[in-house]
Scaffold this motif. Sequence first.
Motif, PDB file in Angstrom:
ATOM      1  N   GLN A   1      43.597  39.270  44.155  1.00  0.00           N
ATOM      2  CA  GLN A   1      43.934  39.408  42.907  1.00  0.00           C
ATOM      3  C   GLN A   1      42.683  39.183  41.897  1.00  0.00           C
ATOM      4  O   GLN A   1      42.033  38.215  42.193  1.00  0.00           O
ATOM      5  N   GLN A   2      42.487  40.155  40.975  1.00  0.00           N
ATOM      6  CA  GLN A   2      41.346  40.250  40.098  1.00  0.00           C
ATOM      7  C   GLN A   2      41.158  39.104  39.163  1.00  0.00           C
ATOM      8  O   GLN A   2      39.949  38.681  38.840  1.00  0.00           O
ATOM      9  N   LEU A   3      41.889  38.093  38.929  1.00  0.00           N
ATOM     10  CA  LEU A   3      41.934  36.980  37.954  1.00  0.00           C
ATOM     11  C   LEU A   3      40.953  36.083  38.581  1.00  0.00           C
ATOM     12  O   LEU A   3      40.717  35.113  37.872  1.00  0.00           O
ATOM     13  N   ASP A   4      40.654  36.039  39.852  1.00  0.00           N
ATOM     14  CA  ASP A   4      39.655  35.251  40.300  1.00  0.00           C
ATOM     15  C   ASP A   4      38.134  35.398  39.925  1.00  0.00           C
ATOM     16  O   ASP A   4      37.294  34.910  40.275  1.00  0.00           O
ATOM     17  N   LEU A   5      37.894  36.753  39.524  1.00  0.00           N
ATOM     18  CA  LEU A   5      36.592  37.343  39.332  1.00  0.00           C
ATOM     19  C   LEU A   5      36.178  37.244  37.850  1.00  0.00           C
ATOM     20  O   LEU A   5      37.260  37.887  36.832  1.00  0.00           O
TER      21      LEU A   5
ATOM     22  N   TRP B   1      34.839  41.135  47.222  1.00  0.00           N
ATOM     23  CA  TRP B   1      35.605  42.166  47.740  1.00  0.00           C
ATOM     24  C   TRP B   1      36.703  41.877  47.061  1.00  0.00           C
ATOM     25  O   TRP B   1      37.501  40.877  46.906  1.00  0.00           O
ATOM     26  N   LEU B   2      37.579  42.750  46.439  1.00  0.00           N
ATOM     27  CA  LEU B   2      38.855  42.870  45.717  1.00  0.00           C
ATOM     28  C   LEU B   2      39.789  43.659  46.536  1.00  0.00           C
ATOM     29  O   LEU B   2      39.479  45.162  46.498  1.00  0.00           O
ATOM     30  N   ALA B   3      40.639  43.133  47.242  1.00  0.00           N
ATOM     31  CA  ALA B   3      41.728  43.725  48.089  1.00  0.00           C
ATOM     32  C   ALA B   3      43.043  44.061  47.233  1.00  0.00           C
ATOM     33  O   ALA B   3      43.940  43.437  48.031  1.00  0.00           O
ATOM     34  N   THR B   4      42.974  44.838  46.576  1.00  0.00           N
ATOM     35  CA  THR B   4      44.362  45.343  45.857  1.00  0.00           C
ATOM     36  C   THR B   4      44.347  46.702  45.600  1.00  0.00           C
ATOM     37  O   THR B   4      43.320  47.456  45.719  1.00  0.00           O
TER      38      THR B   4
ATOM     39  N   ASP C   1      46.685  47.401  40.205  1.00  0.00           N
ATOM     40  CA  ASP C   1      45.691  46.376  39.920  1.00  0.00           C
ATOM     41  C   ASP C   1      44.246  47.053  39.505  1.00  0.00           C
ATOM     42  O   ASP C   1      43.383  46.973  40.143  1.00  0.00           O
ATOM     43  N   PRO C   2      44.190  47.872  38.449  1.00  0.00           N
ATOM     44  CA  PRO C   2      43.091  48.538  37.949  1.00  0.00           C
ATOM     45  C   PRO C   2      41.938  47.414  37.442  1.00  0.00           C
ATOM     46  O   PRO C   2      42.013  46.636  36.772  1.00  0.00           O
TER      47      PRO C   2
ATOM     48  N   VAL D   1      33.513  45.111  45.267  1.00  0.00           N
ATOM     49  CA  VAL D   1      33.664  46.457  46.388  1.00  0.00           C
ATOM     50  C   VAL D   1      35.638  46.308  46.371  1.00  0.00           C
ATOM     51  O   VAL D   1      36.069  45.439  46.552  1.00  0.00           O
ATOM     52  N   ARG D   2      36.029  47.412  46.092  1.00  0.00           N
ATOM     53  CA  ARG D   2      37.460  47.736  46.014  1.00  0.00           C
ATOM     54  C   ARG D   2      37.760  48.421  47.574  1.00  0.00           C
ATOM     55  O   ARG D   2      37.190  49.428  47.947  1.00  0.00           O
ATOM     56  N   THR D   3      38.729  47.763  48.241  1.00  0.00           N
ATOM     57  CA  THR D   3      39.106  48.326  49.492  1.00  0.00           C
ATOM     58  C   THR D   3      40.526  48.842  49.419  1.00  0.00           C
ATOM     59  O   THR D   3      40.772  49.478  50.332  1.00  0.00           O
ATOM     60  N   GLY D   4      41.082  48.470  48.430  1.00  0.00           N
ATOM     61  CA  GLY D   4      42.488  48.769  48.677  1.00  0.00           C
ATOM     62  C   GLY D   4      43.356  47.706  49.071  1.00  0.00           C
ATOM     63  O   GLY D   4      42.701  46.652  49.932  1.00  0.00           O
ATOM     64  N   ALA D   5      44.807  47.539  48.789  1.00  0.00           N
ATOM     65  CA  ALA D   5      45.502  46.336  49.467  1.00  0.00           C
ATOM     66  C   ALA D   5      45.630  46.232  50.958  1.00  0.00           C
ATOM     67  O   ALA D   5      45.498  47.348  51.733  1.00  0.00           O
ATOM     68  N   TRP D   6      45.336  45.012  51.766  1.00  0.00           N
ATOM     69  CA  TRP D   6      45.651  44.944  53.029  1.00  0.00           C
ATOM     70  C   TRP D   6      46.948  44.619  53.552  1.00  0.00           C
ATOM     71  O   TRP D   6      47.567  43.835  53.149  1.00  0.00           O
ATOM     72  N   PHE D   7      47.549  45.467  54.517  1.00  0.00           N
ATOM     73  CA  PHE D   7      48.618  45.317  55.183  1.00  0.00           C
ATOM     74  C   PHE D   7      48.618  45.789  56.449  1.00  0.00           C
ATOM     75  O   PHE D   7      47.741  46.747  56.822  1.00  0.00           O
ATOM     76  N   LEU D   8      49.563  45.489  57.366  1.00  0.00           N
ATOM     77  CA  LEU D   8      49.756  46.103  58.678  1.00  0.00           C
ATOM     78  C   LEU D   8      51.287  46.906  58.719  1.00  0.00           C
ATOM     79  O   LEU D   8      52.154  45.991  58.239  1.00  0.00           O
TER      80      LEU D   8
END
Length: 401
Positions: free
Chosen positions: A124-128, A194-197, A202-203, A213-220
């Motif tokens: 979540q971007q609020l850490d940045l 890295w921002l994994a959202t 989450d713009p 670095v935007r990767t998109g959200a991680w899930f399986l």
Amino acid sequence: MLLSTYGSRGDVEPLVGLAVRLRELGVGVRVCAPPDEEFAERLAAVGVPMVAVGPSARELMAAAPPPSALPRYAAELIAAQFDVVAAAAEGCEVLVATGMLPAVAGALSVAEKMGIRSVYVTFQQLDLPSPHHPPLAYPGRPFPPGETDNRVLWDLDARSVNALFGAALNTNRVANGLSPVDDVRAYVVGDRPWLATDPVLDPWRETPDLDVVRTGAWFLPDERPLPAGLVAFLDAGEPPVYVGFGSMPMHASADVAQVAIESARAQGRRALVRRGWAELALLDDRDDCFVVGEVNQQELFGRVAAVVHHGGAGTTTTATRAGAPQVVVPQAADQPYWAGRVADLGIGVAHDGPVPGFESLSAALKVALAPETCARARAVARVISCDGAAAAAKLLLDAIS
């Protein structure tokens, strides 16, 4: 490769997706995570070895320690990183760290000591730090009333982080032959986090101080079948309202379950209750309600009328991907942010306050179940990306190469 985290299910589950994607690319991987049984079982189910680190995350959250105890707990987490993570990282070329900030600071310090590459990831971007949004205040350290300059607030946040975690981190760093750090938060975030959202949900607005670095959200993709009893309940009537609060203890859980079930009934809907860490339970033995434990939410959320939840990043993203309208009842940390994003996108309602009452939750459900909200939720689901873990795995493989 070592993936290290300390936090709740929302911190562990994305690493499951990344670990599997890395393994598909031929990369050996292990995960450091809290010793909770559900985390070990989840990773074992996909064949990824787990190394337990720190105390039980569930027990820690249930204990709800006072703000004054935060430095002590943080010191224990940091010490555990230097002990357990250092051993787990032997032979690894890259360490990926996420979760609670003091644990991340310890893990990154371990990578520094061992001379291996490291990546900091947040969900979540609020850490940045950014001039475009304020930081989250730490318990017991509120920001000055009326202060709205985000740059000032981020400066105050840096001071809070140093006061809470600096001594413990630097004590361990010096003991391990590393130089002390003056700014703990800057050390963790670095200049290329890295921002994994998901970028729609989450713009991120660019800031000159960070190369994010935007990767998109991680899930399986979850292929587990739904339990037979749950399938029978779903097939027996109209889609129910799902109610679950994930890893939130919800200390007034009995009242929360009662309010949620009665609010669903008031809308003419059945209710599906997820036990979660709050141990939610049914009110009575009427056949319009059903309770579940661990379940495939990716599959389930496509079969419910609405999702009432706490606003964790993972649950919010899963519900959004499924096209399910949402009522978010935020409890803490970044959850008010996700509630606001759901409301801003028109795909649900942000409940006002952490304790739902019958009137407030009924009103929120009425809006969430309205045809226009349902249509908007389906439309947004079509533009949510779905390959974040695969993209991140390829980036990490390139780093190794």
